[in-house]
Design a protein around this motif. Structure first.
Motif, PDB file in Angstrom:
ATOM      1  N   LEU A 170       0.838  -1.207   0.000  1.00 44.21           N
ATOM      2  CA  LEU A 170       0.000   0.000   0.000  1.00 44.21           C
ATOM      3  C   LEU A 170       0.871   1.255   0.000  1.00 44.21           C
ATOM      4  N   ARG A 171       1.861   1.253   0.916  1.00 46.27           N
ATOM      5  CA  ARG A 171       2.696   2.462   1.054  1.00 46.27           C
ATOM      6  C   ARG A 171       3.514   2.700  -0.212  1.00 46.27           C
ATOM      7  N   TYR A 172       4.240   1.658  -0.645  1.00 39.11           N
ATOM      8  CA  TYR A 172       5.167   1.850  -1.762  1.00 39.11           C
ATOM      9  C   TYR A 172       4.396   2.152  -3.058  1.00 39.11           C
ATOM     10  N   GLY A 173       3.233   1.501  -3.219  1.00 41.59           N
ATOM     11  CA  GLY A 173       2.404   1.785  -4.393  1.00 41.59           C
ATOM     12  C   GLY A 173       2.023   3.261  -4.421  1.00 41.59           C
ATOM     13  N   LEU A 188       5.298   0.651 -12.513  1.00 44.77           N
ATOM     14  CA  LEU A 188       5.908   1.354 -11.375  1.00 44.77           C
ATOM     15  C   LEU A 188       7.298   1.854 -11.776  1.00 44.77           C
ATOM     16  N   PHE A 189       7.646   3.051 -11.260  1.00 43.83           N
ATOM     17  CA  PHE A 189       8.949   3.635 -11.613  1.00 43.83           C
ATOM     18  C   PHE A 189       9.729   4.071 -10.380  1.00 43.83           C
ATOM     19  N   GLY A 190       9.323   3.600  -9.221  1.00 47.53           N
ATOM     20  CA  GLY A 190      10.049   3.961  -8.002  1.00 47.53           C
ATOM     21  C   GLY A 190       9.439   5.187  -7.332  1.00 47.53           C
ATOM     22  N   ALA A 191       9.876   5.413  -6.111  1.00 45.96           N
ATOM     23  CA  ALA A 191       9.263   6.456  -5.281  1.00 45.96           C
ATOM     24  C   ALA A 191      10.214   7.615  -5.025  1.00 45.96           C
ATOM     25  N   ILE A 192      11.346   7.613  -5.725  1.00 46.28           N
ATOM     26  CA  ILE A 192      12.349   8.665  -5.521  1.00 46.28           C
ATOM     27  C   ILE A 192      12.582   9.398  -6.830  1.00 46.28           C
ATOM     28  N   LEU A 193      12.684  10.706  -6.742  1.00 48.49           N
ATOM     29  CA  LEU A 193      13.067  11.504  -7.903  1.00 48.49           C
ATOM     30  C   LEU A 193      14.011  12.602  -7.433  1.00 48.49           C
TER      31      LEU A 193
END
Ligand SMILES: Cc1ncc(COP(=O)(O)O)c(C=O)c1O
Length: 395
Positions: free
Chosen positions: A259-262, A306-311
């Motif tokens: 849930l969180r990472y999504g 999904l492409f990750g949670a950091i930019l």
């Protein structure tokens, strides 16, 4: 089971006929275990029978977390460690124990990992070399120059989010007789599963996405069959294990990982769509960019959609003082040196992760003075944007 179900169920609720089953694994604080016969303890100590005898060797709460992580990363076994750095140290030792004492590492890894190699392993005669891990020709040349016993990379590099060709690197490692070790902290097993792509050992700073709430310092190593026994043996002697309370909290955190990472990936995606048009933003780095230099590797190793949670992004015309002012103006986003928490975190690489890298080297790595890194939290994307916007406009 699908990943969303595995995070909730793996490791927990083992049924033993005739015994009650707690719905979540309890925190086993006891350090020492005994049995109604000393002969049983003798067999457990001698590894002839399953069981617990001393918490440095194994602890029931830790074992539940280790089983959960083994399932998520598709490994043979896992070890929960006291920090991400402890996990990386044991992983290097396990990789090198019966191989050439030489490491070929990506030149774009977490600063403390470079410190571990240069300040702890190098004085013990381990040869260390660094390479642009996304340049396969350079990796091949580095392997010819100094055949490694271990090749190390992060599945998504920090802070410019480069992604190596893990299948190719695994093949190169295998033909060189080296182990491939991957730090999967940024990606989590929801996005990338390095063992499925041919890696031998995966490490995590569980402090980040796995635990997820900024209240645990921990690490995890998940390995294939060939390396798991060495990892347990090294840990049994050196003892850098996770405490059972932290283990419990990490397991509790992982239950909401999907849930969180999504949500964090969705938020990062939205930020990456919004930021390029901002008048104060010069350039945005994110893995969804169709012009990303590693677009094929991203396609090969990331879970679809999904492409990750950091930019990361560069602030137009900003020097160090401008960036510090921008950080001071943030009202909701936390200007802290971590990632993976439920709250959005903003890090200034020049001040934090790459503080000890010389300005010349930083320039070569493409890390400019105006670059900041955002680890998206689970807040409403509009609120993250509003906070970044007001802080950007005020500097
Ligand atoms: C990619 C990566 N690996 C490892 C670590 C080390 O983890 P820990 O602080 O839990 O030792 C960090 C910490 O920031 C990290 O970002």
């Amino acid at each position: 089971m699908k990943f969303e179900s595995e995070v909730v169920h793996a490791g927990d609720r083992k049924r033993v006929p005739g015994q009650m089953v707690p719905s979540t694994t309890p925190i086993h604080l006891g350090t020492t275990y005994f049995y109604d016969s000393a002969a049983t303890l003798d067999r457990v100590l001698g590894d002839e029978e399953d069981g617990f005898c001393y918490s440095r060797y194994a602890n029931p709460t830790n074992v539940a977390l280790e089983e959960l992580c083994t399932t998520l990363e598709r490994g043979h076994g896992a070890l929960a460690t006291a920090s991400g750095m402890a996990a990386i140290q044991i992983a290097f030792q396990a990789a090198l124990i019966d191989r050439r004492h030489a490491v070929l590492a990506s030149n774009s890894v977490y600063g403390a990992t470079i410190g571990l190699l240069d300040q702890i392993f190098s004085p013990f005669e381990v040869q260390i070399a660094y390479v642009d891990i996304c340049d396969i020709a350079a990796v091949e040349k580095a392997i010819r120059n100094q055949p490694p016993g271990c090749i190390f990379l992060e599945s998504i590099s920090n802070p410019l989010l480069r992604v190596g060709d893990m299948k190719k690197l695994a093949a190169l490692a295998q033909s060189a007789g080296a182990a491939l070790v991957v730090d999967n902290t940024f990606a989590t097993p929801m996005l990338v599963r390095p063992l499925e792509l041919g890696a031998n050992i995966v490490v995590h700073s569980a402090t980040k996405y796995l635990a997820g709430h900024g209240d645990v310092l921990g690490g995890v190593i998940v390995a294939d069959q060939a390396h798991h026994q060495s990892i347990r043996m090294l840990s049994r002697i050196a003892g850098p294990v996770l405490g059972p309370f932290e283990s419990y909290l990490t397991m509790r955190g992982i239950k909401t990982l999907a849930l969180r990472y999504g949500r964090q990936c969705q938020n990062a995606f939205r930020l990456a769509e919004w930021l390029p048009a901002h008048p104060k933003v010069e350039r945005v780095y994110y893995c969804s960019d169709p012009h990303h230099p590693d677009v094929l590797n991203i396609k090969q190793s990331f879970a679809p959609g999904l492409f990750g949670a950091i930019l990361s992004f560069e602030i137009k015309d900003a020097i160090r003082d401008t960036v510090l002012r921008f950080m001071d103006r943030l009202k909701m986003v936390v200007p802290g040196t971590s990632l993976g928490d439920v709250h959005t975190l903003l890090l200034y690489p020049v001040m934090a992760s790459h503080r000890d890298v010389s300005p010349k080297m930083r320039e070569r790595m493409g890390i400019r003075e105006n670059l900041v890194r955002v680890a998206a939290g689970i807040e409403a994307a509009e609120d993250i944007m509003a906070d970044l916007d007001q802080a950007l406009r005020s500097v």
